[in-house]
Write an enzyme that holds these catalytic residues in place. Sequence first.
Site, PDB file in Angstrom:
ATOM      1  N   GLU A  80      -7.851   3.777 -10.387  1.00 17.76           N
ATOM      2  CA  GLU A  80      -7.472   1.912  -9.686  1.00 17.76           C
ATOM      3  C   GLU A  80      -6.218   1.851 -11.077  1.00 17.76           C
ATOM      4  O   GLU A  80      -5.678   1.767 -11.946  1.00 17.76           O
ATOM      5  CB  GLU A  80      -8.861   1.099 -10.822  1.00 17.76           C
ATOM      6  CG  GLU A  80     -10.015   1.240 -10.153  1.00 17.76           C
ATOM      7  CD  GLU A  80      -9.429   0.887  -7.898  1.00 17.76           C
ATOM      8  OE1 GLU A  80      -8.768   0.460  -8.100  1.00 17.76           O
ATOM      9  OE2 GLU A  80     -10.575   1.316  -7.624  1.00 17.76           O
ATOM     10  N   CYS A 142     -16.990  -3.342 -12.367  1.00 18.49           N
ATOM     11  CA  CYS A 142     -15.843  -2.484 -12.551  1.00 18.49           C
ATOM     12  C   CYS A 142     -15.290  -2.922 -12.920  1.00 18.49           C
ATOM     13  O   CYS A 142     -13.974  -2.791 -13.672  1.00 18.49           O
ATOM     14  CB  CYS A 142     -16.011  -1.111 -10.529  1.00 18.49           C
ATOM     15  SG  CYS A 142     -17.243  -0.030 -11.271  1.00 18.49           S
ATOM     16  N   HIS A 166     -12.405   5.199  -9.447  1.00 17.31           N
ATOM     17  CA  HIS A 166     -13.679   5.129  -8.659  1.00 17.31           C
ATOM     18  C   HIS A 166     -13.808   5.945  -8.428  1.00 17.31           C
ATOM     19  O   HIS A 166     -13.092   6.827  -7.675  1.00 17.31           O
ATOM     20  CB  HIS A 166     -13.696   4.147  -7.513  1.00 17.31           C
ATOM     21  CG  HIS A 166     -14.061   2.502  -7.586  1.00 17.31           C
ATOM     22  ND1 HIS A 166     -13.177   1.738  -7.979  1.00 17.31           N
ATOM     23  CD2 HIS A 166     -15.494   2.185  -8.194  1.00 17.31           C
ATOM     24  CE1 HIS A 166     -14.028   0.668  -8.376  1.00 17.31           C
ATOM     25  NE2 HIS A 166     -15.213   1.025  -8.748  1.00 17.31           N
TER      26      HIS A 166
HETATM   27  N1  PCA Z   1     -19.458   0.871  -9.124  1.00 22.55           N
HETATM   28  C1  PCA Z   1     -19.910  -0.570  -9.410  1.00 22.55           C
HETATM   29  C2  PCA Z   1     -20.403  -1.106 -10.234  1.00 22.55           C
HETATM   30  C3  PCA Z   1     -21.417  -0.373 -11.057  1.00 22.55           C
HETATM   31  C4  PCA Z   1     -20.362   1.547 -10.286  1.00 22.55           C
HETATM   32  O1  PCA Z   1     -20.711   2.580 -10.866  1.00 22.55           O
HETATM   33  C5  PCA Z   1     -18.365  -1.377  -9.069  1.00 22.55           C
HETATM   34  O2  PCA Z   1     -17.905  -1.033  -7.830  1.00 22.55           O
HETATM   35  O3  PCA Z   1     -17.958  -2.054  -8.862  1.00 22.55           O
END
Ligand code: PCA
Length: 203
Positions: A80, A142, A166
């Site tokens: 990200e 996240c 992610h």
């Molecule tokens: N993914 C979510 C919240 C918790 C997670 O593991 C997200 O992408 O916001």
Amino acid sequence: MKTLLLTGFEPFLSFTLNPTMKIVEELNGQHIGDFQIVGKTMTVDFKSSGEQLISFIKEVKPDAIISLGLAGGRSKITLERIAINIKDGAADNEGNIPVDEMIQLDGPAGYMSTLPIRLMVEKLRELGYPASISNTAGTYLCNNVMYEGLHYVQTNDMDIPSGFIHIPASHALAIEHGDVPSWSHDDLKSSISGCISVLSDSL
Ligand code: PCA
């Protein structure tokens, strides 16, 4: 030896397990490059996750922070680039549904990741793992945790890298969920280990 705070999340929404949890549990206490890893699992709760992350930072006193989250539906590891000052989205695990709320009323519109995300993408591809930079971490937990981490580090003059990665679903999750692309747990874990060694080499 430096300390890396590595966070993951508990399951949420239709995802009955969260592969980030198993990764942080397994990497907790391990050494990668110059890092000793301290792995922690966060709750999916808009009201407390910021404070939870800050309490981990105060307890662990890390030299770097990497937070992990599941992006169910994405097929690559995504590094990200930016967290935005908004919380909005589906219900969290406590039933909170914020609409267009700011995370920090006096905070900037966004914070850029301070992890070496471009080098991490290159390293992952070299290792044979599909990866790319993502320009949105969404507006759910996240993004919230990435923003809160960077805000805390920068407003407290801590000169440490912090950011968010992610990951796709694991095969175990995909079997339960039924409709998401997935990777093996071993590949997910090795790709995160690869990112950690890039970070170690960059410090
Ligand atoms: N993914 C979510 C919240 C918790 C997670 O593991 C997200 O992408 O916001």
